[in-house]
Structures are given as C-alpha cells and as structure tokens.
Scaffold this motif. Structure first.
Motif, short mmCIF file in Angstrom:
data_model
loop_
_atom_site.label_atom_id
_atom_site.label_comp_id
_atom_site.label_asym_id
_atom_site.label_seq_id
_atom_site.Cartn_x
_atom_site.Cartn_y
_atom_site.Cartn_z
N GLN A 163 0.73 -1.11 -0.06
CA GLN A 163 -0.09 -0.04 0.04
C GLN A 163 0.98 1.15 -0.13
OE1 GLN A 163 -2.99 -0.04 3.18
NE2 GLN A 163 -3.95 -1.79 2.09
N SER A 164 2.19 1.25 0.46
CA SER A 164 3.06 2.43 0.54
C SER A 164 3.12 2.59 -0.79
CB SER A 164 4.18 2.22 1.50
OG SER A 164 4.74 1.11 0.98
N ARG A 205 0.40 4.64 -2.46
CA ARG A 205 0.38 5.83 -1.83
C ARG A 205 1.20 6.68 -2.77
NH1 ARG A 205 0.46 4.88 3.18
NH2 ARG A 205 2.55 4.55 3.41
N ASN A 227 0.17 10.09 -5.03
CA ASN A 227 0.82 11.17 -4.79
C ASN A 227 1.40 11.92 -6.12
OD1 ASN A 227 0.19 11.24 -2.00
ND2 ASN A 227 2.21 10.72 -1.32
#
Length: 124
Positions: free
Chosen positions: A58-59, A62, A66
């Motif tokens: 999930q990072s 992210r 972004n």
C-alpha cells in the motif's frame, strides 16, 4: 522478494519509467525518489511500466497516488501499464482503480501519454 530496480526513458512531454522487482513498504521511498529525479518537468506525463512488478504494498500505491496528484496539478497525468495480478488486485480492493489511468500494455500507455501531451490544435 527482490528489491526494485528502475530505468527511465524520455520522450517529448512523457517520462517512461520501468520498474522491476517488488514494491514493498521499505522500497516506496526509492520509487518516489526515482520518479522525482526522472521527470524533466512536473507537468510531464509519467508512464510507469509495472510489467515486472509482482507485488506492491500500500505504501507503493500511496506513492503512485501522490505522483498522480502532483502531475495532474501541473497539467500531466500518471499512466500505469501492464499490471500483474497482485498490484491490479491492490488497486481494486483499495478503491484506487477508478482514480488511476491503467493501460493493458506499455505501448498503449505510451501512445496515450504522447497523445495527451500534445498541445490542442486550434481550428481554422
């Protein structure tokens, strides 16, 4: 899981970044830093070739969200290409799939990005 490697190619108004390996939480900052260094201008369209990414945490997602937000703020877009099953499932289960521009192949993503990066033609 293998650490990711990155490669970059520039086209007019488009930056193509190839990622290979797994995008675990520990590697999200590396992806973000590479994308930041690779882009010529914030408004360039970015194509991410994810055909060699079997896993994305999930990072990593992210980072993609972004990058998309920043790129769109400056007039470009993020194009994801050739997602494998696990990353595609992550986009679906998190609800991010409708927000991101996903193409079935790298070639389709590059063509879409090149087309989108062209200035609009004025009608005579």
């Amino acid at each position: 899981m293998s650490p990711p490697t990155f490669a970059c190619q520039h086209m007019p108004g488009v930056t193509v970044i190839s990622v290979a390996g797994d995008l675990e939480a520990a590697h999200a900052d590396q992806l973000d830093a590479f994308i930041t260094r690779a882009r010529r201008r914030p408004g360039d369209h970015v194509v991410l070739d994810l055909s060699e990414v079997a896993f994305m945490a999930q990072s990593g997602l992210r980072v993609l969200l972004n990058v998309r937000a920043l790129t769109r703020r400056h007039g470009g877009d993020l194009h994801l290409a050739a997602l494998q099953e696990s990353p595609a499932r992550l986009l679906t289960t998190t609800g991010a799939r409708p927000v991101l521009t996903v193409h079935h192949s790298v070639q389709a993503a590059i063509l879409a990005a090149l087309y989108a990066s062209q200035p609009p033609r004025s009608e005579l």
